[in-house]
Design a protein around this motif. Structure first.
Motif, PDB file in Angstrom:
ATOM      1  N   TYR A 230      36.398  56.111  53.869  1.00  0.00           N
ATOM      2  CA  TYR A 230      36.807  55.105  54.719  1.00  0.00           C
ATOM      3  C   TYR A 230      38.301  55.183  54.681  1.00  0.00           C
ATOM      4  CZ  TYR A 230      32.213  52.890  55.756  1.00  0.00           C
ATOM      5  OH  TYR A 230      31.017  52.551  56.212  1.00  0.00           O
ATOM      6  N   GLY A 231      38.818  55.758  53.643  1.00  0.00           N
ATOM      7  CA  GLY A 231      40.474  56.104  53.795  1.00  0.00           C
ATOM      8  C   GLY A 231      41.353  54.776  53.566  1.00  0.00           C
ATOM      9  N   MET A 232      40.663  53.832  52.677  1.00  0.00           N
ATOM     10  CA  MET A 232      41.584  52.699  52.533  1.00  0.00           C
ATOM     11  C   MET A 232      41.930  52.441  51.032  1.00  0.00           C
ATOM     12  SD  MET A 232      39.767  49.851  55.081  1.00  0.00           S
ATOM     13  CE  MET A 232      39.146  50.784  56.656  1.00  0.00           C
ATOM     14  N   ALA A 233      42.124  53.560  50.165  1.00  0.00           N
ATOM     15  CA  ALA A 233      42.309  53.693  48.846  1.00  0.00           C
ATOM     16  C   ALA A 233      43.561  52.428  48.540  1.00  0.00           C
ATOM     17  CB  ALA A 233      42.647  54.685  48.087  1.00  0.00           C
ATOM     18  N   GLY A 234      44.618  52.475  49.307  1.00  0.00           N
ATOM     19  CA  GLY A 234      45.576  51.312  48.856  1.00  0.00           C
ATOM     20  C   GLY A 234      45.287  50.071  48.999  1.00  0.00           C
ATOM     21  N   LEU A 235      44.274  49.818  49.786  1.00  0.00           N
ATOM     22  CA  LEU A 235      43.782  48.429  50.185  1.00  0.00           C
ATOM     23  C   LEU A 235      42.980  47.553  49.023  1.00  0.00           C
ATOM     24  CD1 LEU A 235      43.356  48.714  53.980  1.00  0.00           C
ATOM     25  CD2 LEU A 235      45.221  47.515  52.692  1.00  0.00           C
ATOM     26  N   ARG A 236      42.364  48.441  48.182  1.00  0.00           N
ATOM     27  CA  ARG A 236      41.612  48.116  47.135  1.00  0.00           C
ATOM     28  C   ARG A 236      40.385  47.122  47.581  1.00  0.00           C
ATOM     29  NH1 ARG A 236      41.121  50.929  45.249  1.00  0.00           N
ATOM     30  NH2 ARG A 236      40.650  50.283  43.200  1.00  0.00           N
ATOM     31  N   ILE A 237      39.023  47.689  48.192  1.00  0.00           N
ATOM     32  CA  ILE A 237      38.047  47.029  48.712  1.00  0.00           C
ATOM     33  C   ILE A 237      36.761  47.795  47.937  1.00  0.00           C
ATOM     34  CG2 ILE A 237      36.858  45.989  50.634  1.00  0.00           C
ATOM     35  CD1 ILE A 237      39.592  46.733  52.135  1.00  0.00           C
ATOM     36  N   GLY A 238      36.300  46.652  47.175  1.00  0.00           N
ATOM     37  CA  GLY A 238      34.964  47.276  46.858  1.00  0.00           C
ATOM     38  C   GLY A 238      33.923  46.136  46.992  1.00  0.00           C
ATOM     39  N   ALA A 269      36.258  46.171  60.647  1.00  0.00           N
ATOM     40  CA  ALA A 269      36.251  46.852  61.816  1.00  0.00           C
ATOM     41  C   ALA A 269      35.851  48.026  61.503  1.00  0.00           C
ATOM     42  CB  ALA A 269      37.650  46.745  62.138  1.00  0.00           C
ATOM     43  N   ALA A 270      36.233  48.970  60.252  1.00  0.00           N
ATOM     44  CA  ALA A 270      35.822  50.134  60.054  1.00  0.00           C
ATOM     45  C   ALA A 270      34.175  50.485  59.900  1.00  0.00           C
ATOM     46  CB  ALA A 270      36.445  50.637  58.484  1.00  0.00           C
ATOM     47  N   LEU A 271      33.530  49.319  59.164  1.00  0.00           N
ATOM     48  CA  LEU A 271      31.832  49.495  59.231  1.00  0.00           C
ATOM     49  C   LEU A 271      31.338  49.715  60.610  1.00  0.00           C
ATOM     50  CD1 LEU A 271      31.665  46.607  56.657  1.00  0.00           C
ATOM     51  CD2 LEU A 271      31.030  49.281  56.311  1.00  0.00           C
ATOM     52  N   GLN A 272      31.961  49.194  61.787  1.00  0.00           N
ATOM     53  CA  GLN A 272      31.626  49.443  63.016  1.00  0.00           C
ATOM     54  C   GLN A 272      31.993  50.829  63.583  1.00  0.00           C
ATOM     55  OE1 GLN A 272      33.066  46.144  65.458  1.00  0.00           O
ATOM     56  NE2 GLN A 272      32.924  44.834  63.727  1.00  0.00           N
ATOM     57  N   ASP A 273      32.295  51.572  62.696  1.00  0.00           N
ATOM     58  CA  ASP A 273      32.813  52.926  63.444  1.00  0.00           C
ATOM     59  C   ASP A 273      32.242  54.127  62.464  1.00  0.00           C
ATOM     60  OD1 ASP A 273      33.987  54.914  64.772  1.00  0.00           O
ATOM     61  OD2 ASP A 273      36.111  54.353  64.415  1.00  0.00           O
ATOM     62  N   GLN A 274      30.908  54.042  62.530  1.00  0.00           N
ATOM     63  CA  GLN A 274      30.229  54.990  61.525  1.00  0.00           C
ATOM     64  C   GLN A 274      30.240  56.494  62.225  1.00  0.00           C
ATOM     65  OE1 GLN A 274      28.909  54.415  58.401  1.00  0.00           O
ATOM     66  NE2 GLN A 274      30.019  52.837  58.929  1.00  0.00           N
ATOM     67  N   ALA A 275      30.514  56.706  63.614  1.00  0.00           N
ATOM     68  CA  ALA A 275      30.988  57.791  64.070  1.00  0.00           C
ATOM     69  C   ALA A 275      32.121  58.491  63.418  1.00  0.00           C
ATOM     70  CB  ALA A 275      31.322  57.929  65.775  1.00  0.00           C
ATOM     71  N   TYR A 276      33.189  57.932  63.259  1.00  0.00           N
ATOM     72  CA  TYR A 276      34.199  58.235  62.458  1.00  0.00           C
ATOM     73  C   TYR A 276      34.109  58.699  60.809  1.00  0.00           C
ATOM     74  CZ  TYR A 276      39.022  58.491  60.232  1.00  0.00           C
ATOM     75  OH  TYR A 276      39.889  59.060  59.683  1.00  0.00           O
ATOM     76  N   ILE A 277      33.329  58.080  60.507  1.00  0.00           N
ATOM     77  CA  ILE A 277      32.852  58.259  59.076  1.00  0.00           C
ATOM     78  C   ILE A 277      32.028  59.565  59.004  1.00  0.00           C
ATOM     79  CG2 ILE A 277      31.593  57.534  56.899  1.00  0.00           C
ATOM     80  CD1 ILE A 277      34.044  56.053  57.399  1.00  0.00           C
ATOM     81  N   ALA A 278      30.978  59.665  59.900  1.00  0.00           N
ATOM     82  CA  ALA A 278      30.141  61.138  59.991  1.00  0.00           C
ATOM     83  C   ALA A 278      30.990  62.105  60.395  1.00  0.00           C
ATOM     84  CB  ALA A 278      29.090  60.855  60.977  1.00  0.00           C
ATOM     85  N   ASP A 279      32.216  62.033  61.030  1.00  0.00           N
ATOM     86  CA  ASP A 279      33.172  63.212  61.518  1.00  0.00           C
ATOM     87  C   ASP A 279      33.832  63.627  60.181  1.00  0.00           C
ATOM     88  OD1 ASP A 279      34.675  64.906  63.332  1.00  0.00           O
ATOM     89  OD2 ASP A 279      36.179  63.528  62.901  1.00  0.00           O
ATOM     90  N   ILE A 280      34.374  62.483  59.286  1.00  0.00           N
ATOM     91  CA  ILE A 280      35.148  62.732  58.067  1.00  0.00           C
ATOM     92  C   ILE A 280      34.126  63.608  57.056  1.00  0.00           C
ATOM     93  CG2 ILE A 280      36.007  61.772  56.014  1.00  0.00           C
ATOM     94  CD1 ILE A 280      37.642  61.566  58.793  1.00  0.00           C
ATOM     95  N   ALA A 281      32.880  63.385  57.003  1.00  0.00           N
ATOM     96  CA  ALA A 281      31.915  63.739  56.167  1.00  0.00           C
ATOM     97  C   ALA A 281      31.799  65.329  56.475  1.00  0.00           C
ATOM     98  CB  ALA A 281      30.885  63.080  56.102  1.00  0.00           C
TER      99      ALA A 281
END
Length: 362
Positions: A230-238, A269-281
């Protein structure tokens, strides 16, 4: 005064941490340095997440939603969970790991861990005064589930499987892992850390959240993070998923209430964009194959990775020397367990890494 006398007994006896995050040096780098050492995404968050950031940045004066309702709801929806009461959030999966020790471990409790694996788990066991039971990986740097099961004793409180594993990048087949989990006695809490699962290319792969959705009754928690794909390492979300009763116990920790407002809005918002995650993968898989092939052609021992990093051994050269030679040319990689680990960057980053490796091995 000896300030050490003020400490908890488990802190007095705490071994030195091996984690990079616990070392007293700055990890900040300038933009011209290629950071192929922390398994960060070089692509950043999805456009939807960035839109949410722009909107949320107009309201930094307000407190976040303490219960992260929108984020938990979106996560539950994506993973088919009945409701948000099956979800706990915290400031990165590392914070969730700390919560596990705080909430579940007593002094002397045994926790079965892979060796090597993510050092945060060993840290939290030590802080709680527990006993890390280290089970070596097999010759291919994969989890030896049979050996982990054989390590169970009456003192075993928890078993941890990081899948895919960090720092090795190796992966346990989902069906095999599910079978193992179901064998574990009901008085032992199983933790599955899926920080890198989005990068796995094998089509038969599935999250162990499947068991929770099927009503699995024995204690199981599945950890996820927004730091990697998800590219949000600096935000610290688990995020942790589990039965509501287990999740409610995690919520007793103050660390379960501290996600910042910007992070909450972006992650939901990122959870609603799984097409982006698939593209990154998909991009990651192409570059992973490219680096693997290049390293093997150079005579390196490369361990099969299903993550966004690769563990490898260079013949005839110390791993610290490989690290240093790359750092001289502004490319940072890792140097764990007597080997090297390179994160997968953009094509440009990876090409520079391969070029320098060829020079080192001439």
């Amino acid at each position: 005064m000896e300030y050490k006398t003020l400490l908890r007994d488990s802190i007095k006896a705490l071994p030195e941490s091996k984690r990079a995050a616990r070392q007293p040096v700055s990890s900040y780098t300038t933009p011209d340095i290629y950071r192929l050492n922390y398994n960060e995404s070089p692509y950043g968050p999805s456009p939807k997440a960035l839109e949410a950031l722009a909107e949320a940045s107009k309201r930094p004066n307000i407190y976040p939603d303490w219960f992260s309702v929108d984020l938990k709801t979106e996560f539950a929806k994506l993973h088919g969970l009945p409701d948000m009461m099956h979800v706990c959030t915290a400031t990165g999966s590392s914070s969730l790991i700390n919560i596990l020790g705080e909430v579940f471990l007593n002094i002397g409790d045994e926790v079965i861990l892979g060796d090597p694996s993510y050092e945060a788990f060993r840290d939290t066991v030590n802080v709680a005064g527990g006993v890390p039971v280290m089970v070596p990986l097999d010759a291919d740097m994969k989890y030896n589930l049979d050996a982990m099961y054989a390590a169970i004793t009456p003192k075993t409180k928890m078993i941890v499987v990081v899948n895919p594993n960090n720092p090795t990048g190796t992966y346990v087949d989902s069906a095999e892992l599910e079978k193992f989990i179901k064998k574990v006695p009901e008085n032992i809490l199983v933790i599955v850390d899926e920080a890198y699962l989005e990068f796995v290319s094998k089509p038969e792969t599935y999250s162990m959240i499947k068991l929770i959705n099927e009503g699995y009754e024995k204690p199981l928690l599945v950890l996820k993070t927004f730091s990697k794909a998800y590219g949000m390492a600096g935000l610290r979300i688990g995020v942790a998923a589990g039965k509501p009763e287990l999740i409610s116990y995690l919520g007793k920790s103050g660390a379960a209430w501290n996600i910042n407002f910007l992070g909450q809005r972006m992650a939901a918002a990122a959870l609603q964009d799984q097409a982006y995650i698939a593209d990154i993968a998909a991009k990651n898989a192409v570059e992973r194959d490219k680096i693997t092939t290049a390293l093997e052609e150079l005579g390196c021992k490369v361990y099969e990775s299903q993550t966004n990093f690769i563990l490898f051994k260079v013949p005839g050269i110390e791993n610290t020397e490989v690290y240093a030679k790359l750092a001289e040319q502004k490319v940072l990689i890792g140097a764990p367990v007597g080997m090297n680990r390179v994160s997968i960057g953009t094509a440009e980053m990876n090409d520079k890494f391969i070029k320098i490796m060829k020079e080192i091995l001439k």
